[in-house]
Design an enzyme around this catalytic site. Structure first.
Site, PDB file in Angstrom:
ATOM      1  N   GLU A 136      40.061 -86.444  77.179  1.00 44.55           N
ATOM      2  CA  GLU A 136      39.985 -85.360  78.156  1.00 44.55           C
ATOM      3  C   GLU A 136      41.351 -85.003  78.736  1.00 44.55           C
ATOM      4  O   GLU A 136      41.469 -84.193  79.638  1.00 44.55           O
ATOM      5  CB  GLU A 136      38.971 -85.684  79.255  1.00 44.55           C
ATOM      6  CG  GLU A 136      39.118 -87.033  79.905  1.00 44.55           C
ATOM      7  CD  GLU A 136      37.993 -87.345  80.892  1.00 44.55           C
ATOM      8  OE1 GLU A 136      37.250 -86.451  81.302  1.00 44.55           O
ATOM      9  OE2 GLU A 136      37.885 -88.524  81.267  1.00 44.55           O
TER      10      GLU A 136
ATOM     11  N   ASP B 126      37.409 -81.590  81.585  1.00 44.15           N
ATOM     12  CA  ASP B 126      38.767 -81.942  82.016  1.00 44.15           C
ATOM     13  C   ASP B 126      39.804 -81.517  80.995  1.00 44.15           C
ATOM     14  O   ASP B 126      40.923 -81.155  81.369  1.00 44.15           O
ATOM     15  CB  ASP B 126      38.862 -83.453  82.279  1.00 44.15           C
ATOM     16  CG  ASP B 126      38.393 -83.791  83.679  1.00 44.15           C
ATOM     17  OD1 ASP B 126      38.720 -83.027  84.609  1.00 44.15           O
ATOM     18  OD2 ASP B 126      37.673 -84.794  83.853  1.00 44.15           O
TER      19      ASP B 126
ATOM     20  N   HIS C  53      24.587 -81.955  94.087  1.00 50.26           N
ATOM     21  CA  HIS C  53      23.438 -82.743  93.618  1.00 50.26           C
ATOM     22  C   HIS C  53      22.266 -81.824  93.285  1.00 50.26           C
ATOM     23  O   HIS C  53      21.650 -81.936  92.222  1.00 50.26           O
ATOM     24  CB  HIS C  53      23.042 -83.753  94.697  1.00 50.26           C
ATOM     25  CG  HIS C  53      21.750 -84.448  94.395  1.00 50.26           C
ATOM     26  ND1 HIS C  53      21.687 -85.531  93.546  1.00 50.26           N
ATOM     27  CD2 HIS C  53      20.479 -84.182  94.764  1.00 50.26           C
ATOM     28  CE1 HIS C  53      20.428 -85.907  93.426  1.00 50.26           C
ATOM     29  NE2 HIS C  53      19.672 -85.107  94.164  1.00 50.26           N
TER      30      HIS C  53
ATOM     31  N   CYS D  63      30.964 -84.470  75.326  1.00 46.68           N
ATOM     32  CA  CYS D  63      30.073 -84.586  76.475  1.00 46.68           C
ATOM     33  C   CYS D  63      30.436 -83.626  77.605  1.00 46.68           C
ATOM     34  O   CYS D  63      29.874 -83.692  78.686  1.00 46.68           O
ATOM     35  CB  CYS D  63      30.014 -86.030  76.978  1.00 46.68           C
ATOM     36  SG  CYS D  63      31.595 -86.637  77.553  1.00 46.68           S
TER      37      CYS D  63
HETATM   38  C1  PEP Z   1      34.503 -83.925  81.142  1.00 46.86           C
HETATM   39  O1  PEP Z   1      35.581 -84.013  81.740  1.00 46.86           O
HETATM   40  O2  PEP Z   1      34.280 -83.104  80.231  1.00 46.86           O
HETATM   41  C2  PEP Z   1      33.395 -84.821  81.482  1.00 46.86           C
HETATM   42  C3  PEP Z   1      32.292 -84.836  80.782  1.00 46.86           C
HETATM   43  O3  PEP Z   1      33.541 -85.616  82.575  1.00 46.86           O
HETATM   44  P1  PEP Z   1      33.354 -85.121  84.092  1.00 46.86           P
HETATM   45  O4  PEP Z   1      32.750 -83.752  84.051  1.00 46.86           O
HETATM   46  O5  PEP Z   1      32.490 -86.150  84.733  1.00 46.86           O
HETATM   47  O6  PEP Z   1      34.767 -85.126  84.583  1.00 46.86           O
HETATM   48 MG    MG Z   2      36.089 -85.740  82.975  1.00 46.53          MG
END
Ligand code: PEP
Ligand code: MG
Length: 570
Positions: A430, A454, A189, A501
C-alpha cells in the site's frame, strides 16, 4: 437534497426521524416536600431497574448478532449504571437537597462528567459520553419518554438521523430500506455497517432532520444521489418500478451465495470479505464470501479502554475463525494516522499519515505487537489463519516482524499451546516503495494483498479523506494501474498468491481489470460479493486479459475508464 453515496440503489419508505432530544429540554428542576422523599427515591429505584433491564436487552441482542467481544461496551454501561457512588449521589440529592429524581440524576451525572473532563486522560474523557448515554436512558425512564426503538419498525422505513450509534446499527432489520445521515463520513461505523448490509445509504445530507418530517414518504435514488420527499403519484410509480427491478436483481444475485466465483471458462478467483467486526463477518458468510481477506483488528483496540489482552484478542479472533474457518487473513494492528486510541498518547507529528503508524508503531512497541501475534497464532488452531503486516515499506520491517512471530511461536510451543506451525505471513502493498520493490519483498513472504486505498493516497499524494482534493484521488491513474500490475507480476514470478483488499476490489468494473491482470483473490464489503461474482462470470480469462491490456494502454484516468466501458461491451 444532496449527499454522498455509501451504498447505491433505490429505497422507498416512510421517514423515521431518529432524533436525540436533549435531556435538559425534557425536564425541569423541582423542589419536593420532605414527606415525599421516600416516594421519590422509590421512583428513582424503579426507573433504575428498568434502565438495567433495557441495557441487558441491548446487550443480549448484541451478543446474538455481533458476538460477545463487541457486547462488552454494554457491560461497561451496566457497570456505570450500577456504580454505588453514582446511586448514592442521586439518593443524597433527593433526600438532602430535596431535588426531584430526574434533576438529581442530571446533577449527579454532570458532576461525574465534569470531573472526567477535567482530568487529562483521553480514556476518561471518552467515557463521559457513555455516562451521558446511560443517564439519558435513566431520565427518560423516569419521565416516561420511550427511547426510540429502531428494532421494532415493521413497515418499509427510511431512517433519518444525524448519525447512528453501534447500539442502533445492531437494531437495523429488513424493514429498514434506506438510511439518510447528516454526518458526512463514508467510513463511519454506521456507513460501514449499512454498506455491508447492502442498505441504500446517503451521508452528509445537511439539515435532513429539519427538512424531512416524521412519516413523510421518501424516495432515495442513491445512484444519482437524490432524495424526493412526498413524491407525486407519477414519481412513486416510476421509482416503485425501479425498486421492483432492483429486488428481482437482488434475488437473481442471491443465487451466487453457494457458488464459487468462476470466469465464463471456469477459472476460479477467490472472493473474500473485508470486516472490522463479528457482525460484518456474519454478513460475509451470508453473502457467500469464501473467506475474510482483511480483518481490520484496530477496531478492537479503538473500542477498548486499554490495549486488549491476549485473552481478549484470542476470544475475538477465534470467534471469527470458527465462523469462517476456510481462511481468515488477520491484519496486525494498523493504528496511527487518524486512528487514535483513547488510552494512549501518540507523539505529536506534523504528518501523522506519514508518521508512526501500523507496522512502524508495532515494531517500536514490541510487547504490544507480541501480545497480538500470540493471540492470532492461538486462533490459528481453529481454522486457516494468515498473518498480514500493514504499511510495509522495506525488507527490514518484514524480517524484524518474522523474528517476532518466530519468538511468539517458540513461547507457545514451550507452553504447549496449540497453533498452526505453518501459518502463512504476508504483507499489504500500500506504499509505492513496496510496490516498486515487490520483486524483492516477494522472496520473504507467502502472499501479497494490495491495499489500493492507501496506495492511491500515497502515490497521488492526496489525503483520502480530504474533499478539497478528492478529484485527484484517481484509481484509474496510469501510475496506479502500473503499480498494481507490477506487484501482481512480482507475485507470479515468485509463486506467491496476490489479492486486493482496497475498495477497488469491490467495484465490479475495476474488479474486471484486477482479474484480467491475474489477481488470485479479491476482498470487499459483504454486500458487493454477489455483484462481483456475477460480473466475473460474464467473461473468459482471455476477455478479461484483453480488457485490462486495453485499459493499461491509456494515458489518463478518464480514457482508461472509457476503455474499460468500451471493452465491457465488446
Ligand atoms: C487499503 O489501504 O487499501 C486498505 C485496505 O486498508 P485501510 O483501508 O484499512 O487503510
Ligand atoms: Mg491501508
Amino acid at each position: 437534497m444532496k449527499g454522498k453515496k455509501v451504498y447505491g440503489g433505490i429505497a422507498i419508505g416512510t421517514a423515521l426521524l431518529v432524533k436525540e432530544q436533549s435531556i435538559e429540554e425534557l425536564i425541569e428542576k423541582k423542589t419536593i416536600n420532605k414527606e415525599n422523599v421516600e416516594q421519590e427515591i422509590e421512583r428513582f429505584k424503579t426507573a433504575h431497574k428498568k434502565t438495567i433491564e433495557d441495557i441487558e436487552k441491548i446487550k443480549d441482542r448484541a451478543m446474538s448478532t455481533v458476538g460477545s467481544s463487541e457486547a462488552q461496551i454494554f457491560e461497561a454501561h451496566l457497570d456505570m449504571a450500577n456504580d454505588p457512588m453514582f446511586i448514592d449521589s442521586v439518593i443524597n440529592k433527593i433526600s438532602s437537597d430535596l431535588l426531584n429524581a430526574e434533576y438529581a440524576v442530571l446533577e449527579a451525572r454532570n458532576e461525574i462528567v465534569e470531573t472526567f473532563m477535567s482530568i487529562q486522560d483521553e480514556y476518561l474523557k471518552a467515557r463521559a459520553n457513555d455516562i451521558i448515554d446511560v443517564t439519558d436512558t435513566l431520565i427518560k425512564n423516569l419521565i416516561g419518554v420511550e427511547n426510540q426503538n429502531i428494532a421494532d419498525v415493521s413497515k418499509d422505513t427510511i431512517i433519518v438521523a444525524n448519525d447512528l450509534k453501534p447500539s442502533q446499527t445492531i437494531q437495523l432489520n429488513n424493514y429498514v430500506k434506506g438510511i439518510i445521515l447528516e454526518e458526512g463520513s463514508v467510513t463511519s461505523h454506521a456507513a460501514i455497517v449499512a454498506k455491508a448490509k447492502g442498505i441504500p445509504t446517503l451521508v452528509g445530507v445537511e439539515n435532513a432532520l429539519e427538512t424531512i418530517k416524521n412519516d413523510a414518504v421518501v424516495i432515495m435514488d442513491c445512484d444519482n444521489v437524490d432524495i424526493i420527499i412526498n413524491p407525486s403519484e407519477e414519481q412513486l410509480k416510476h421509482y416503485s418500478e425501479l425498486e421492483k427491478k432492483q429486488n428481482e436483481e437482488k434475488a437473481r444475485l442471491s443465487l451466487y451465495k453457494d457458488k464459487k466465483c468462476l470466469t465464463k471458462d471456469g477459472h476460479e478467483i477467490k472472493i473474500f470479505g473485508n470486516v472490522g467486526s463479528i457482525e460484518e463477518a456474519k454478513l460475509v458468510k451470508e453473502n457467500g464470501g469464501f473467506g475474510i481477506g482483511l480483518l481490520r483488528t484496530e477496531l478492537i483496540y479503538m473500542n477498548s479502554n486499554h490495549f486488549p489482552t491476549e485473552e481478549e484478542q484470542f476470544k475475538y479472533y477465534s470467534e471469527i475463525v470458527k465462523l469462517i474457518p476456510n481462511e481468515v487473513i488477520i491484519r496486525t494492528l494498523d493504528i496511527g494516522g487518524d486512528k487514535m486510541l483513547p488510552y494512549y498518547k501518540f507523539p505529536e507529528e506534523m504528518n501523522p499519515f506519514l508518521g508512526l503508524r501500523a507496522i512502524r508503531f508495532c515494531l517500536q512497541n514490541k510487547e504490544i505487537f507480541k501480545t497480538q501475534l500470540r493471540a492470532i497464532l492461538r486462533a490459528s488452531a481453529f481454522g486457516k489463519v494468515k498473518i498480514m503486516l500493514p504499511m510495509i515499506s522495506n525488507l527490514d520491517e518484514i524480517l524484524e516482524s518474522k523474528k517476532l512471530i518466530q519468538e511468539a511461536k517458540n513461547e507457545l510451543k514451550q507452553e504447549n499451546i496449540a497453533f498452526d506451525e505453518n501459518i502463512e505471513v504476508g504483507i499489504m502493498i500500500e506504499i509505492p516503495a513496496a510496490a516498486i520493490s515487490s520483486d524483492i519483498l516477494a522472496k520473504e513472504v507467502d502472499f501479497f494483498s494490495i491495499g489500493t486505498n492507501d496506495l492511491i493516497q500515497y502515490s497521488c499524494a492526496v489525503d483520502r479523506m480530504n474533499k478539497n482534493v478528492s478529484y485527484l484521488y484517481e484509481p484509474y491513474h496510469p501510475s496506479i494501474l502500473r503499480l498494481i500490475k507490477m506487484t501482481i507480476e512480482s507475485a507470479k514470478k515468485n509463486h506467491i498468491e496476490v489479492g486486493i483488499c482496497g475498495e477497488t476490489a469491490g467495484d465490479p468494473d475495476y474488479a474486471m481489470i484486477l482479474a484480467g491482470m491475474g489477481a488470485d483473490e479479491l476482498s470487499m464489503s459483504a454486500s458487493m460479493i454477489p455483484i462481483v461474482k456475477d460480473r466475473i462470470a460474464q467473461y473468459t480469462v482471455e476477455e478479461l486479459l484483453k480488457i485490462s491490456k486495453l485499459v493499461m494502454q491509456q494515458t489518463d484516468s478518464k480514457s482508461a475508464y472509457q476503455a474499460l466501458i468500451g471493452g465491457k461491451k465488446c
